[in-house]
Design a protein around this motif. Sequence first.
Motif, short mmCIF file in Angstrom:
data_model
loop_
_atom_site.label_atom_id
_atom_site.label_comp_id
_atom_site.label_asym_id
_atom_site.label_seq_id
_atom_site.Cartn_x
_atom_site.Cartn_y
_atom_site.Cartn_z
N SER A 84 0.98 -1.16 -0.77
CA SER A 84 -0.27 0.07 -0.03
C SER A 84 0.54 1.61 -0.10
O SER A 84 0.17 2.12 -0.68
CB SER A 84 -0.77 0.03 1.47
OG SER A 84 -1.76 -1.15 1.32
N ALA A 87 2.57 1.26 -3.45
CA ALA A 87 0.91 1.92 -4.51
C ALA A 87 0.36 3.57 -3.96
O ALA A 87 -0.54 4.77 -5.05
CB ALA A 87 0.03 0.97 -4.74
N PHE A 88 0.25 3.62 -3.19
CA PHE A 88 -0.62 4.79 -3.11
C PHE A 88 -0.08 5.99 -1.64
O PHE A 88 -0.89 6.95 -1.46
CB PHE A 88 -1.71 4.80 -1.96
CG PHE A 88 -2.50 4.04 -2.73
CD1 PHE A 88 -2.91 2.92 -4.15
CD2 PHE A 88 -2.78 1.99 -2.21
CE1 PHE A 88 -4.17 2.44 -5.22
CE2 PHE A 88 -3.27 0.81 -3.25
CZ PHE A 88 -3.85 1.43 -4.03
N LEU A 370 -6.49 -3.59 -5.02
CA LEU A 370 -6.50 -2.55 -5.29
C LEU A 370 -4.97 -1.75 -5.31
O LEU A 370 -4.62 -1.28 -6.44
CB LEU A 370 -6.75 -1.19 -4.71
CG LEU A 370 -8.61 -1.25 -4.10
CD1 LEU A 370 -8.77 0.20 -3.20
CD2 LEU A 370 -9.62 -0.83 -5.77
N ALA A 371 -3.93 -2.26 -4.90
CA ALA A 371 -2.42 -1.70 -5.55
C ALA A 371 -2.26 -3.10 -6.95
O ALA A 371 -1.08 -2.67 -7.32
CB ALA A 371 -1.57 -2.98 -4.08
N ILE A 373 -4.02 -2.89 -9.78
CA ILE A 373 -4.26 -2.43 -10.61
C ILE A 373 -3.72 -0.74 -10.42
O ILE A 373 -2.65 -0.67 -11.90
CB ILE A 373 -5.77 -1.48 -10.17
CG1 ILE A 373 -6.68 -3.31 -10.47
CG2 ILE A 373 -6.51 -1.05 -11.36
CD1 ILE A 373 -8.05 -2.60 -10.17
N LYS A 374 -3.10 -0.39 -9.40
CA LYS A 374 -2.61 1.02 -8.93
C LYS A 374 -0.91 0.75 -10.03
O LYS A 374 -0.24 1.05 -10.87
CB LYS A 374 -2.54 1.10 -8.15
CG LYS A 374 -1.65 2.42 -7.27
CD LYS A 374 -2.16 3.59 -7.87
CE LYS A 374 -0.91 4.54 -8.50
NZ LYS A 374 -1.92 6.05 -8.96
N MET A 375 -0.57 -0.40 -9.01
CA MET A 375 1.03 -1.41 -9.95
C MET A 375 1.57 -1.43 -11.31
O MET A 375 2.19 -1.41 -11.84
CB MET A 375 1.58 -2.56 -8.93
CG MET A 375 1.24 -1.76 -7.50
SD MET A 375 3.23 -0.70 -6.93
CE MET A 375 4.13 -1.52 -7.70
N LYS A 377 0.32 0.25 -13.06
CA LYS A 377 0.24 1.51 -13.55
C LYS A 377 1.69 2.27 -13.59
O LYS A 377 2.05 2.07 -14.39
CB LYS A 377 -0.97 2.93 -13.56
CG LYS A 377 -2.32 2.33 -13.99
CD LYS A 377 -3.44 2.80 -13.61
CE LYS A 377 -4.91 2.76 -14.06
NZ LYS A 377 -5.65 3.43 -13.54
N LEU A 378 2.02 2.20 -12.04
CA LEU A 378 3.33 2.25 -11.69
C LEU A 378 4.37 1.92 -12.71
O LEU A 378 5.24 2.46 -12.71
CB LEU A 378 3.51 2.16 -10.18
CG LEU A 378 2.48 3.14 -9.25
CD1 LEU A 378 2.29 2.93 -7.84
CD2 LEU A 378 2.55 4.98 -9.80
N SER A 392 -8.47 -6.27 -14.11
CA SER A 392 -9.09 -6.33 -13.31
C SER A 392 -9.85 -6.28 -13.12
O SER A 392 -9.90 -6.34 -11.73
CB SER A 392 -9.08 -4.56 -13.63
OG SER A 392 -8.19 -3.23 -13.78
#
Length: 447
Positions: A84, A87-88, A370-371, A373-375, A377-378, A392
């Motif tokens: 987390s 990612a956030f 949720l991470a 999806i975020k990771m 992109k990162l 996703s």
Amino acid sequence: MDSQKRRVAESEDAKFSLGGATLYGINAVIGSGIFLLPQSIYKGLGPASIAVMAGTAILTIMLAVCFAEVAGYFGKNGGAFQYSKRAFGDFIGFNVGILGWAVTIFAWAAMAAGFAKMFIITFPALEGWNVPLSIGLVILLSLMNIAGLKTSKILTITATIAKLIPIVAFSACTLFFFKNGLGNFTPFLQLQAGDHLFSAISGTAVYIFYGFIGFETLSIVAGEMRNPQKNVPRAILTSITIVSILYMLIIGGTIAMLGGAIMSTKAPVQDAFVKMIGPAGAWLVSIGALISITGLNMGESIMVPRYGAAIADEGLLPAFIAKQNKNAAPTVAIAISSGIAIVLLLTGTFEKLATLSVVFRFFQYIPTALAVIKMRKLEPKAQLTFRVPFGSVIPIVAVVISLLMIIGDNVMNVVYGLIGVAIASTIYFFMHGRKDSSRKVRHHDVQ
């Protein structure tokens, strides 16, 4: 060149095979909950609770594969708070970390309460001694931890065998005795008067989910497996499937043997096994479960304080929390963890603590899903050992079902969660908020 090839071969040999990783997953998931919660599982829906168990297993698999992917972005086992944080950002990571430490303490308290409950079931003369037994266990294990004592390999193997023997034996006997109790499955759905189907399903799922806690450790072996791209999802699916089948056979066999009488006994699994094989069944289940839950408590007493110490090592909590004594034991983290666990034991029963540990556990599971999806992109070019299929879809579905389950069980779960977030956020502001603001001001001045 030959020596290098030899080292690579030896490294591969040291890694988990598919069978080894599957056994690792089964051992990490199976605990004592299945022995202690049949009444709570049966209460809301009757025999239909078996169908909810199958659905809960599917949710578990969806969350587990999310952990398997996100773990691939890290060279170390950071856990949900590390995922987390990356990612956030620090604020979300801090909240997940603090609530994660809290939930491990809740889980330890639940296991200590479960130990006392199982001990009294095995030795009824100690009826009424639940709190002293559970608190005494926490204190004893904490002192052992401070002294640097760790669970020996022999004890770990013994506890693993002890937890599997009664479960496998009961499950095998269920296959032979199940048909004799088919009448106890009608009507299949048995709602209590005044209950709603959605809330009954949600409440039952929360209790069942307690039996699946521990699946997140499956992601840790991702980098330690041979051919991880294929074997990680196989190990997750196989281990959770095996555990689910064993759990359904235990609940199914208990219902077949006892029917509605399951609600009037203190030890439903033991009583059901007595009906199958005689008095030896009760002792086989009780002693096996008692050894199993003792081993789990020993593991929790070592892991829980080190979770808090790890957060301090990351700079998210004061450094003194991670301070170790000469035996490499984080004494401050041990004192904090055991102290809170004792307070919880004075105020809650096993069932209540188990429910709270599940509810707050989702503060680890949802951010991790949720991470995923975020990771992506990162770090779109990251070389991962495993990716969750279908884009996703699985992370989003897992998050939605998780939220519906905790809200449907009790709307107050949301209130408890918000209180936890408010406390963690307040702590973050006093520890890091001003520093973050000053950094932003300096950055603005430079511009």
